[in-house]
Enzyme design. Sequence first.
Site, mmCIF file in Angstrom:
data_model
loop_
_atom_site.group_PDB
_atom_site.id
_atom_site.type_symbol
_atom_site.label_atom_id
_atom_site.label_comp_id
_atom_site.label_asym_id
_atom_site.label_seq_id
_atom_site.Cartn_x
_atom_site.Cartn_y
_atom_site.Cartn_z
ATOM 1 N N ASP A 102 0.837 -1.203 0.000
ATOM 2 C CA ASP A 102 0.000 0.000 0.000
ATOM 3 C C ASP A 102 0.874 1.256 0.000
ATOM 4 O O ASP A 102 0.369 2.379 -0.076
ATOM 5 C CB ASP A 102 -0.999 -0.006 1.165
ATOM 6 C CG ASP A 102 -0.338 0.028 2.527
ATOM 7 O OD1 ASP A 102 0.902 -0.094 2.595
ATOM 8 O OD2 ASP A 102 -1.064 0.191 3.531
ATOM 9 N N SER A 103 2.210 1.066 0.053
ATOM 10 C CA SER A 103 3.137 2.178 -0.176
ATOM 11 C C SER A 103 2.904 2.749 -1.588
ATOM 12 O O SER A 103 3.364 3.852 -1.896
ATOM 13 C CB SER A 103 4.592 1.718 -0.020
ATOM 14 O OG SER A 103 4.811 0.508 -0.711
ATOM 15 N N ASP B 24 -1.233 -6.330 -0.354
ATOM 16 C CA ASP B 24 -1.254 -5.614 0.926
ATOM 17 C C ASP B 24 -2.674 -5.101 1.165
ATOM 18 O O ASP B 24 -3.176 -4.275 0.388
ATOM 19 C CB ASP B 24 -0.269 -4.432 0.817
ATOM 20 C CG ASP B 24 0.277 -4.008 2.157
ATOM 21 O OD1 ASP B 24 -0.056 -4.640 3.164
ATOM 22 O OD2 ASP B 24 1.056 -3.041 2.167
ATOM 23 N N LYS C 181 -1.235 -9.436 3.094
ATOM 24 C CA LYS C 181 -0.535 -8.955 4.294
ATOM 25 C C LYS C 181 -1.497 -8.072 5.072
ATOM 26 O O LYS C 181 -2.226 -7.257 4.483
ATOM 27 C CB LYS C 181 0.724 -8.175 3.914
ATOM 28 C CG LYS C 181 1.450 -7.604 5.136
ATOM 29 C CD LYS C 181 2.843 -7.089 4.795
ATOM 30 C CE LYS C 181 2.858 -5.742 4.129
ATOM 31 N NZ LYS C 181 2.232 -4.671 4.923
ATOM 32 N N GLU D 236 -1.742 -5.598 8.654
ATOM 33 C CA GLU D 236 -0.982 -4.914 9.707
ATOM 34 C C GLU D 236 -1.634 -5.126 11.075
ATOM 35 O O GLU D 236 -2.856 -5.093 11.202
ATOM 36 C CB GLU D 236 -0.904 -3.405 9.418
ATOM 37 C CG GLU D 236 -0.062 -3.076 8.204
ATOM 38 C CD GLU D 236 0.135 -1.573 7.995
ATOM 39 O OE1 GLU D 236 -0.236 -0.770 8.891
ATOM 40 O OE2 GLU D 236 0.658 -1.205 6.933
ATOM 41 N N GLU E 37 8.724 -4.134 10.988
ATOM 42 C CA GLU E 37 9.104 -2.829 10.440
ATOM 43 C C GLU E 37 9.441 -1.859 11.571
ATOM 44 O O GLU E 37 8.697 -1.753 12.564
ATOM 45 C CB GLU E 37 7.956 -2.249 9.586
ATOM 46 C CG GLU E 37 8.300 -0.856 9.047
ATOM 47 C CD GLU E 37 7.402 -0.371 7.923
ATOM 48 O OE1 GLU E 37 6.497 -1.109 7.493
ATOM 49 O OE2 GLU E 37 7.625 0.774 7.473
HETATM 50 O O1 KIV Z 1 3.464 -1.152 1.675
HETATM 51 C C1 KIV Z 1 4.642 -1.502 1.796
HETATM 52 O O2 KIV Z 1 5.507 -1.198 0.984
HETATM 53 C C2 KIV Z 1 4.985 -2.317 2.969
HETATM 54 C C3 KIV Z 1 6.401 -2.731 3.141
HETATM 55 C C4 KIV Z 1 7.245 -1.589 3.470
HETATM 56 C C5 KIV Z 1 6.566 -3.838 4.097
HETATM 57 O O3 KIV Z 1 4.133 -2.618 3.744
#
Ligand code: KIV
Length: 297
Positions: free
Chosen positions: A48-49, A87, A116, A118, A186
Amino acid sequence: MSEQRKKVTAPAIRAMKGKSRIGMLTAYDYPSAKVADLAGADIILVGDSLAMVVLGYPDTLSVTVEDMLHHTRAVVRGTKSALIVGDMPYLSYHVSIEESVRNAGQFMQAGAHAVKVEGAKKSRLDTIAAILDAEVPVMGHIGLTPQSVNAMGGFKLQGKNADDARRLIDEAVALERIGCFSIVLEGVPTELAAIITEQITIPTIGIGAGPSCDGQVLVFHDVLGIYDGHTPKFVRQYAHIAQDMQTALETFLSDVREGRFPDEVKESFHMASDEELKRLYASRDDGGVVVEMPKAQ
Ligand code: KIV
């Protein structure tokens, strides 16, 4: 890394613990997935970055399930071997368990192999258990969890004091017990990451968590020097692609303005023959401007 690789699976990642270090990269589209996969990434995270490095938001909160699915499909088209992890974005697993399972399932239908999530508080563990129950492998993510940026009061290192560190160890153990196949650590102290890595039987994948983790992940745009925002201390830039891209584009634009692009022979197309060109001119009432066919070099 050009030889044919086997498809990486979630159980295969789990089995890498203690045997070989795991290399994970983010990717957000067809070309970035293709190069990450060809480079040999074990895992490609459609992170989600995306919100920050591709869409230009100040944090990850604005990105939606629809945005993430759109980019996941592109990554799937560019990936042959790596395990693709979708994510789950903010609000996609916070409202109800039913909605969370449906959203996780949508990532699988888009072609991801795992998701993934959080956090690891009690309600989150219940959600993760339900997602796992729907046959979706889950990668945990604890420590500095960017979707909690407001609750944490900024992007801050987590687990610096013994009580917070203890809580994070307990969270890692809970994620392992519930059935996650790996955990991203992280923004935590190296000492804490080492303890967690030693204590649990599933791989830890670090980002800003020191060298003791079972694997490491970095954001594609950070590794390659494409993102012009803040670069955290834990990032190592292996290239300065944004600078190279700008230089290439400036050169193209000056070639256009000064008539050096396109080359008349190498980069242009021409009439079938001089004869055809003459016939074309002859067919014009005004005679027009006569353009010579270039001689091939
Ligand atoms: O969204 C992302 O890029 C992440 C990584 C930094 C682990 O969650």
